[in-house]
Design an enzyme around this catalytic site. Structure first.
Site, short mmCIF file in Angstrom:
data_model
loop_
_atom_site.label_atom_id
_atom_site.label_comp_id
_atom_site.label_asym_id
_atom_site.label_seq_id
_atom_site.Cartn_x
_atom_site.Cartn_y
_atom_site.Cartn_z
N HIS A 78 0.79 -1.24 0.00
CA HIS A 78 0.00 0.00 0.00
C HIS A 78 0.82 1.28 0.00
CE1 HIS A 78 0.46 -0.18 4.46
NE2 HIS A 78 0.29 1.13 4.41
N GLU A 82 3.52 5.44 -3.40
CA GLU A 82 3.78 6.78 -2.86
C GLU A 82 5.22 6.95 -2.39
OE1 GLU A 82 1.99 9.95 0.34
OE2 GLU A 82 1.37 7.87 0.45
N ASP A 83 5.76 5.92 -1.72
CA ASP A 83 7.05 6.09 -1.05
C ASP A 83 8.27 5.64 -1.87
OD1 ASP A 83 5.64 7.04 1.04
OD2 ASP A 83 5.91 5.32 2.36
#
Length: 719
Positions: A78, A82-83
């Site tokens: 998840h 984004e990271d």
């Protein structure tokens, strides 16, 4: 939820999953773990642990809920988009479109910076609504993510802990509750409470432990008697004690003004049995053991809560204490604890309980989508939704016997909008249990409600003061906004045409280019918006008319210069009103004009036109300001009623007030208010507020009153 083991690994997770997933699916979860581990290589959490411990912990929370393998894979991945900068397409190639969509959905729910915390929460909630509408599993992964973050919040700075805790209590815990996930919801609430109010949490926790120790004997005694009664009747059932949660205790103390001992002097038990029939048999058994308290029995099996929760609730009085008992089946227990997450455990079974739960969640999400479309901004949307997140439900019936659940305090108007937006918009009256009722009365569980509609009816702005559901509130506001836009456009066009006639022009004389040029000059996007501004009173029709004429005939300076002389002509071109124009035409309370009175219109910025009698003292007196007034005339066939005030001086006699009221009724008048002032021992003054449909009708009413022998003087009051 159990406390996490120290240093969990993917293999301990695999062992946990082997209880309900096959080997090939467990291997897919393992593969997602190793992919995430590689992607997050070198990243650490604030605690100093490798970052991969967080996705693994989120997956373990979902495993406790027995979620499907795709949700577990999404939990592992998840934070990857984004990271770590890995694109969605790469995940789609590796793990399939469904998993990639889930990961993308969860990524989009992460916090981004907004102008205020309230706006950030509201914006996030809108995103959640969209994500839930596509796949409810997105929110389940997000809730597990939030739960693990709450468990490890101690490493954050104080300000961030406060913000995250507020957000958890405002948004995430209510969503978990609405999805029926009791276990997850209560842990989120208790962790949020503990981080927001550490001292209060510590104090209540200590008091609960102390009290539990001193009450152990009573609890064991009650449990023993219940078990004995079940054995005597041959009824299957396991009895468990129910713990009260810290946040729940604190809220009852704060909002219900109960003392700690009042809350804790109730002993709570849950009896889990095999079938629905057994639930009702056990209810009979416990009622034969202890006396039930009247009005405290609730049957949520026959009428489930909005989030699908089912159980029998009863409160008994025994051993000088109150005993709360919940009775339910094993399946109901699992669904009560895990809500919509239980869907994946039971999805291969024909579970009627789950079908109800799933359908209710789908209806709720669909309702959120409708509200989102109608709201002007995210803050208005969340204001509507928050009401629906904590429903203290009432259950009412349609005339055909269908059950509708509504929040406590809901009215027939809320009921009408719950059936359909069009029924709410056209609602004019209602029948409650076959008797005509008020649209503003709060409904009670068990009532049958019938909505009466009329073609051409529309929502009343006053409804906003008593409706409680988000759907009703957002639908009414949406309709009124659209109505106001339409009415302001029509009124603006009428006022501009009237001003243009003073210059010897019609609106049709001006080209689209000419209109757009004037709109651009006034810095509005379209000519229609300019007309709306005129209708709302933000701009003067006379000035816009002059700009149109000047723009078309730059050379005709003489005619434009003489516009002030021509404006006398415009005074004879009056705007016709019927008195039913809607939201943008109001009648002044100071002079209460009625059809037949000479009237003038004053523009009230943002609110349209206020109609005054032309002799009203509130109208401006100097010529420059009077030039801005709009001359009005009444339409010929007005049937509406208007408010008027009369002052009647009369001799004090027995029954004279009744005579006055009778005289008004004989003249077809309708008294709204009557006030008697004592002038002296012989005379009284009566102030009457009544409804008439014009000056002729008023003259008829006054003639009837004047014919009463005791009446000395009668006048119309204008403040």
């Amino acid at each position: 939820m159990e406390a996490e083991a120290t240093k969990p690994t993917v293999e301990t997770l695999a062992d946990q999953l082997s209880g309900y997933l096959d080997a090939s699916r467990i291997n897919q979860v393992r593969r997602a773990y190793y992919y995430a581990e590689q992607a997050h290589e070198g990243q650490t959490r604030r605690s100093g642990d490798p970052y991969i411990t967080h996705p693994l912990a989120v997956a373990r929370i979902l495993a406790e809920l027995k979620l499907d393998h795709q949700s577990l894979m999404a939990a592992m991945l998840h934070d990857v988009i984004e990271d770590t900068g890995i694109p969605k397409d790469a995940l789609s190639e590796q793990f399939g479109e469904s998993v990639a969509e889930l990961v993308d959905g969860v990524s989009k729910l992460t916090q981004i910076e907004f102008r205020s915390r309230a706006e950030a929460q509201a914006e996030n909630f809108q995103k959640m609504t969209l994500a839930m509408a596509r796949d409810i599993r997105v929110i389940l992964v997000k809730l597990a993510d939030r739960l693990h973050n709450m468990r490890t919040l101690g490493h954050m700075k104080y300000e961030k802990r406060q913000r995250i805790s507020h957000e958890t209590l405002d948004i995430y815990a209510p969503i978990a509750h609405r999805l029926g996930m009791h276990t997850l919801c209560t842990e989120l609430e208790d962790l949020g409470f503990k981080n927001l109010y550490p001292m209060r949490s510590k104090y209540i926790s200590k008091a609960v432990k102390k009290l539990r120790g001193s009450h152990r004997e009573i609890i064991d005694d009650i449990r023993g008697k219940l078990e004995e009664k079940l054995q005597e009747r041959g009824l299957p059932g396991r009895i468990i004690g129910r713990e009260k949660h810290l946040n729940s205790i604190y809220n009852k103390m704060k909002f219900k003004h109960k003392s700690f001992h009042e809350i804790m002097d109730v002993y709570a038990f849950r009896i889990i049995t095999d079938s629905v029939d057994d639930c009702y048999r056990i209810l009979g058994a416990v009622h034969s053991l202890y006396k039930p308290l009247p009005g405290r029995f609730k049957d949520y099996i026959a009428m489930p809560k909005a989030n699908g929760y089912q159980s029998l609730h009863t409160t008994l009085f025994g051993m000088h204490v109150n005993i709360e008992i919940q009775i339910r089946t094993e399946e109901m227990e699992h669904i009560a604890n895990h809500g919509i997450a239980a869907h994946w455990l039971y999805k291969n079974d024909e579970s009627p309980v789950l079908e109800v739960s799933q359908r209710r969640v789908d209806q709720w999400v669909q309702g959120l989508m409708e509200m989102r479309e109608r709201a002007d901004d995210s803050l208005e949307f969340i204001e509507h939704v928050k009401v629906d997140l904590f429903p203290d439900e009432v259950y009412v019936f349609t005339p055909r016997g269908k059950i509708l659940e509504l929040p406590g305090g809901a009215t027939p108007v809320d009921f009408a909008y719950a059936i359909h937006t069009d029924i709410g918009n056209a609602c004019v009256a209602c029948r409650v249990n076959r008797h005509l009722g008020s649209l503003s009365q709060p409904l009670q569980s068990g009532q049958t409600v019938e909505i009466i509609t009329a073609p051409g009816a529309r929502p009343n702005p006053a409804w906003l003061s008593f409706v409680v559901t988000g759907k009703a509130r957002s639908s009414i506001r949406h309709f009124l906004k659209n109505q106001k836009r339409t009415e302001s456009l029509d009124l603006g066009k009428t006022l501009l045409k009237k001003s243009l006639s003073g210059f010897g022009h019609r609106l049709a004389d001006f080209s689209e280019d000419n209109r757009q040029h004037v709109a651009g000059h006034n810095r509005v996007s379209s000519f229609d918006n300019l007309l709306r501004d005129i209708g709302l009173g933000h701009r003067m029709a006379y000035i816009i008319a002059r700009q149109l004429v000047t723009g078309q005939r730059q050379s005709a300076q003489a005619k434009i210069a003489g516009a002030g002389e021509v404006s006398g002509e415009s005074k004879r071109d009056s705007v016709t009103i019927r008195g039913t124009e809607g939201l943008l035409l109001r009648f002044a309370n100071c002079c209460k004009p009625i059809p037949g009175d000479p009237v003038m219109g004053v523009m009230d910025s943002g609110h349209g036109m206020v109609v005054h009698s032309d002799t009203c003292h509130r109208l401006p007196e100097n010529e420059a300001e009077r030039h801005q007034l709009t001359h009005l005339k009444w339409a010929k066939d007005i049937a509406d009623e208007f408010s008027v005030e009369l002052r009647v001086e009369l001799e004090r006699q027995r029954g004279v007030i009744a005579e006055v009221a009778n005289a008004v009724a004989m003249a077809d008048g309708n008294i709204e208010r009557i006030n008697v002032e004592e002038q002296n021992a012989r005379l009284s003054i009566v102030n009457l507020e009544l409804r008439v449909n014009g000056r002729r009708h008023l003259a008829r009413v006054m003639r009837r009153i004047r014919n009463i022998r005791a009446v000395g003087h009668i006048t119309r009051v204008r403040h």
